[in-house]
Design a protein around this motif. Structure first.
Motif, mmCIF file in Angstrom:
data_model
loop_
_atom_site.group_PDB
_atom_site.id
_atom_site.type_symbol
_atom_site.label_atom_id
_atom_site.label_comp_id
_atom_site.label_asym_id
_atom_site.label_seq_id
_atom_site.Cartn_x
_atom_site.Cartn_y
_atom_site.Cartn_z
ATOM 1 N N ALA A 229 0.836 -1.205 0.000
ATOM 2 C CA ALA A 229 0.000 0.000 0.000
ATOM 3 C C ALA A 229 0.871 1.256 0.000
ATOM 4 O O ALA A 229 1.834 1.350 0.766
ATOM 5 C CB ALA A 229 -0.903 -0.002 1.223
ATOM 6 N N HIS A 230 0.541 2.165 -0.888
ATOM 7 C CA HIS A 230 1.210 3.464 -0.981
ATOM 8 C C HIS A 230 0.135 4.546 -0.996
ATOM 9 O O HIS A 230 -0.896 4.361 -1.633
ATOM 10 C CB HIS A 230 2.016 3.580 -2.281
ATOM 11 C CG HIS A 230 3.146 2.623 -2.372
ATOM 12 N ND1 HIS A 230 2.974 1.325 -2.819
ATOM 13 C CD2 HIS A 230 4.443 2.751 -2.059
ATOM 14 C CE1 HIS A 230 4.150 0.710 -2.784
ATOM 15 N NE2 HIS A 230 5.052 1.557 -2.324
ATOM 16 N N PRO A 231 0.395 5.671 -0.351
ATOM 17 C CA PRO A 231 -0.591 6.739 -0.443
ATOM 18 C C PRO A 231 -0.616 7.322 -1.850
ATOM 19 O O PRO A 231 0.421 7.424 -2.509
ATOM 20 C CB PRO A 231 -0.107 7.776 0.578
ATOM 21 C CG PRO A 231 1.350 7.516 0.728
ATOM 22 C CD PRO A 231 1.533 6.038 0.478
ATOM 23 N N ARG B 150 8.835 0.983 6.168
ATOM 24 C CA ARG B 150 7.378 1.104 6.185
ATOM 25 C C ARG B 150 6.948 2.544 6.477
ATOM 26 O O ARG B 150 6.052 3.077 5.827
ATOM 27 C CB ARG B 150 6.756 0.155 7.211
ATOM 28 C CG ARG B 150 5.228 0.121 7.087
ATOM 29 C CD ARG B 150 4.554 -0.752 8.128
ATOM 30 N NE ARG B 150 4.433 0.038 9.348
ATOM 31 C CZ ARG B 150 5.000 -0.246 10.524
ATOM 32 N NH1 ARG B 150 5.731 -1.331 10.647
ATOM 33 N NH2 ARG B 150 4.846 0.514 11.555
ATOM 34 N N VAL B 151 7.607 3.203 7.420
ATOM 35 C CA VAL B 151 7.281 4.602 7.734
ATOM 36 C C VAL B 151 7.502 5.480 6.510
ATOM 37 O O VAL B 151 6.659 6.323 6.170
ATOM 38 C CB VAL B 151 8.103 5.110 8.944
ATOM 39 C CG1 VAL B 151 7.966 6.617 9.109
ATOM 40 C CG2 VAL B 151 7.681 4.386 10.217
ATOM 41 N N ARG C 220 7.478 4.546 3.345
ATOM 42 C CA ARG C 220 6.483 4.195 2.326
ATOM 43 C C ARG C 220 5.124 4.784 2.667
ATOM 44 O O ARG C 220 4.469 5.405 1.823
ATOM 45 C CB ARG C 220 6.382 2.677 2.172
ATOM 46 C CG ARG C 220 5.331 2.233 1.162
ATOM 47 C CD ARG C 220 5.319 0.727 0.945
ATOM 48 N NE ARG C 220 5.425 -0.070 2.142
ATOM 49 C CZ ARG C 220 4.418 -0.397 2.948
ATOM 50 N NH1 ARG C 220 3.200 0.036 2.697
ATOM 51 N NH2 ARG C 220 4.618 -1.159 4.011
ATOM 52 N N GLU C 221 4.702 4.624 3.901
ATOM 53 C CA GLU C 221 3.378 5.103 4.297
ATOM 54 C C GLU C 221 3.274 6.625 4.291
ATOM 55 O O GLU C 221 2.190 7.173 4.138
ATOM 56 C CB GLU C 221 3.000 4.537 5.667
ATOM 57 C CG GLU C 221 2.726 3.039 5.608
ATOM 58 C CD GLU C 221 2.418 2.419 6.964
ATOM 59 O OE1 GLU C 221 2.566 3.110 8.004
ATOM 60 O OE2 GLU C 221 2.040 1.225 6.977
#
Length: 110
Positions: A5-7, A59-60, A62-63
């Motif tokens: 998942a990517h914003p 992850r931080v 990427r998110e």
């Protein structure tokens, strides 16, 4: 293939980007990706922390919308979302990367 998942670019917020870039380990990841100027596997960025902590840092990023991660076979490949970030926050990424490179050049820990 697993998708991460990517914003969407419209969901990227300055506060999240600044939070992601505020950590020295994450800043080092961003610096390494910028210097490489290509997709880089997680294992290519040398950080002196545990594997689970490295996973957390990616992850931080990427998110927050700072990096894009995709699977290529079993490797998770990483690249900066430079075009998106430059469109939203002109000059921010370049300034942060220059500062990170200067900090590294004068011998401060990453």
């Amino acid at each position: 293939m697993r998708d991460l998942a990517h914003p969407d670019v419209t969901e990227i917020r300055l506060e999240a980007v600044l939070h992601a870039l505020a950590d020295p380990q994450r800043l080092e990841i961003v610096r390494c990706l910028a210097v490489a100027d290509r997709e880089v596997p997680c294992s290519e960025v040398d950080l002196a922390v545990s594997k689970s902590t490295i996973t957390h840092h990616y992850r931080v990023l990427r998110e927050a919308g700072v990096i894009r991660q995709v699977y290529r076979g079993t490797a998770k490949m990483n690249s900066l979302r430079r075009d998106d970030l430059d469109a939203l926050f002109p000059g921010l990424l370049d300034s942060v990367i220059r500062a990170a490179c200067r900090r590294r050049d004068v011998g401060h820990p990453a």
